[in-house]
Scaffold this active site. Sequence first.
Site, PDB file in Angstrom:
ATOM      1  N   HIS A 221      -8.504  15.466   0.081  1.00 56.58           N
ATOM      2  CA  HIS A 221      -7.426  14.587  -0.398  1.00 56.58           C
ATOM      3  C   HIS A 221      -6.451  15.316  -1.318  1.00 56.58           C
ATOM      4  O   HIS A 221      -5.294  14.910  -1.438  1.00 56.58           O
ATOM      5  CB  HIS A 221      -8.027  13.375  -1.124  1.00 56.58           C
ATOM      6  CG  HIS A 221      -8.700  12.413  -0.185  1.00 56.58           C
ATOM      7  ND1 HIS A 221      -7.991  11.514   0.573  1.00 56.58           N
ATOM      8  CD2 HIS A 221     -10.015  12.231   0.144  1.00 56.58           C
ATOM      9  CE1 HIS A 221      -8.826  10.800   1.305  1.00 56.58           C
ATOM     10  NE2 HIS A 221     -10.076  11.219   1.067  1.00 56.58           N
TER      11      HIS A 221
ATOM     12  N   ASP B 103      -2.509  15.071  -0.998  1.00 58.33           N
ATOM     13  CA  ASP B 103      -1.561  14.777  -2.081  1.00 58.33           C
ATOM     14  C   ASP B 103      -0.442  15.807  -2.123  1.00 58.33           C
ATOM     15  O   ASP B 103       0.718  15.473  -2.396  1.00 58.33           O
ATOM     16  CB  ASP B 103      -2.295  14.745  -3.430  1.00 58.33           C
ATOM     17  CG  ASP B 103      -3.212  13.536  -3.570  1.00 58.33           C
ATOM     18  OD1 ASP B 103      -3.071  12.603  -2.756  1.00 58.33           O
ATOM     19  OD2 ASP B 103      -4.055  13.528  -4.491  1.00 58.33           O
TER      20      ASP B 103
ATOM     21  N   ASN C  16      -6.451  15.067   5.456  1.00 59.75           N
ATOM     22  CA  ASN C  16      -7.445  14.668   4.452  1.00 59.75           C
ATOM     23  C   ASN C  16      -8.861  15.034   4.889  1.00 59.75           C
ATOM     24  O   ASN C  16      -9.680  15.498   4.082  1.00 59.75           O
ATOM     25  CB  ASN C  16      -7.357  13.166   4.189  1.00 59.75           C
ATOM     26  CG  ASN C  16      -6.145  12.785   3.354  1.00 59.75           C
ATOM     27  OD1 ASN C  16      -5.709  13.560   2.505  1.00 59.75           O
ATOM     28  ND2 ASN C  16      -5.597  11.607   3.601  1.00 59.75           N
TER      29      ASN C  16
ATOM     30  N   GLU D 139       1.011   7.218   3.868  1.00 63.21           N
ATOM     31  CA  GLU D 139       1.866   8.331   4.271  1.00 63.21           C
ATOM     32  C   GLU D 139       3.181   7.844   4.886  1.00 63.21           C
ATOM     33  O   GLU D 139       3.871   8.583   5.583  1.00 63.21           O
ATOM     34  CB  GLU D 139       1.131   9.236   5.263  1.00 63.21           C
ATOM     35  CG  GLU D 139       0.856   8.627   6.622  1.00 63.21           C
ATOM     36  CD  GLU D 139      -0.436   7.804   6.687  1.00 63.21           C
ATOM     37  OE1 GLU D 139      -0.934   7.590   7.803  1.00 63.21           O
ATOM     38  OE2 GLU D 139      -0.938   7.379   5.626  1.00 63.21           O
TER      39      GLU D 139
ATOM     40  N   ASP E 199       6.679   8.425   9.092  1.00 59.50           N
ATOM     41  CA  ASP E 199       5.237   8.526   8.920  1.00 59.50           C
ATOM     42  C   ASP E 199       4.820   9.967   9.219  1.00 59.50           C
ATOM     43  O   ASP E 199       5.305  10.584  10.176  1.00 59.50           O
ATOM     44  CB  ASP E 199       4.524   7.557   9.874  1.00 59.50           C
ATOM     45  CG  ASP E 199       3.039   7.487   9.602  1.00 59.50           C
ATOM     46  OD1 ASP E 199       2.635   6.629   8.792  1.00 59.50           O
ATOM     47  OD2 ASP E 199       2.286   8.286  10.208  1.00 59.50           O
TER      48      ASP E 199
END
Length: 388
Positions: free
Chosen positions: A275, A279, A270, A305, A262
Site C-alpha cells: 500500500h 500511496d 497494492n 484511485e 481511474d
Amino acid sequence: MQSFVHHSENYQILKSLHSLVQNITENQKEFCQKVAEIKDNHYTLVKSYYEESQRLIKMLKETAFLCSLMFSIEDEKSICVSAINILRKLLQEPVTIRILCASSSRTKLETVAEEKSAAHDIKNVCSKSPLNCIAIKTCRLIIYSPLESTVPCPEMLDSPDQYTYACVPLVAEGVAFGCINILFEHDTKMDRLKENIDLINILAGYASLAIYNNRLIKTVKREALTDKLTGLPNRRFGMEALQGEINRSKRYGHVFSVAMLDIDNFKLVNDNYGHTEGDKVLTLMADLARKCLRNVDLVARFGGEEFLIILPETDIKRACAVVERFCRVFNEASLTDVLCAKNLTLSGGIAQFPHDGEDALSLLKKADERLYLAKSSGRNRIVADKLN
C-alpha cells in the site's frame, strides 16, 4: 477712685473679649471659605471623574459593538481594515496605522492592512522578522518617542526621527502572531493615545480573536474539503465545485466538461508492491495533475484511485485532448525510477454540459458509464462517446 479703676479693668476685659471674638469670627470665616473651596474643588473633581468615566463607558460600549462586528467578517484583510477604522475614530489624530502579521513560516512580518495619513510620507518599516519584534516577543504594548535615548525595538531603527510609534501585539491562545503599528509625528499630543490605551488594548484583543477564529475556520474547512494523502480537493469539494460550475454555465450559457479518471490495475500495485507504493502512485498522479493540467481545471480525488476533473468552458473534443495529454504524461512518469511499479496507465470517461446532462448526477453518471466502457474495451483509453 476704686470704682473708676474697676470700670477700667472691665473695659479692658470687654475689649479683649471683643477682639478675641473678632479673631474667632475672622478665623471661622477663613475656615468656612476654605471648606467651601474644598467642596467646590471636590465637586469639580468628582464631576470631572464622572464625566470622564461616562465618556469611557460610552467609548467602551461603542468600541465593543464595533469590534464584535469583526467576527462576522470572513476576509482577514477586511477584519484588519475594520480594526484600523475603529482606531482612527478613537485617536482622532493624523496617524498612520498598519496591521502586520507573521508569515506562515514566521520569518517575516507582512503588512495585511494599512492606512497612511495624508500628511505623512513614511516608508515601509517594521516588516522584517517577528523574531526581533519586541511587542511580539514580550506580548506587551511598546511606545517610543524620539525624545527618548534608546529605541526599544530593533525593527523600528529605520523609522523617521520625527515620528513616535506605538506597537500593540496581536495575541491569541497565548501566541503573538502580529502587531498593530501606530506612527505619528512626535509633536502631536499623545494625550489621545494615553487616554484610550485601555480601549486600544481591548481592540487589539478583539482583532486578535477575530483573525485567529477566521484562520481556524478556514483551516477546518480546508481540511474538511481536502484529501489528506494527495492534498487535492476531496469528493465533497468536487461535488460543490461541480454544482458551482453548473450554476455559472447556466447563467452565462457556457458549456463545460467533466472527466472521471481511474488508475488501471491499481489493485495489482497494492497486491504486488504494498500500500505504500500505492500511496506513491496516487501522490504522483496528484502532483502531475497540479503541474500538467490547466490552471482553470479542477482535479479532485473522488474515491480510491478515481479522480474527477472539471474543465470549465471546454467542449468535449478539447477536453478529450487535454485529458489524453495528461494520461500520456502520467504513463511516461511511471516508466522512470520514481515508482517501483512500471508502465501504469489511466482510463477515463468524459461528459459535456448540458448535452450529456443538466445536473451533477446526470453528468457524473454519463462520465462513469464512459469510464466503464473504457475499462471494458481494453483500458488505457479515454471515451468521450460511444463512437470514439
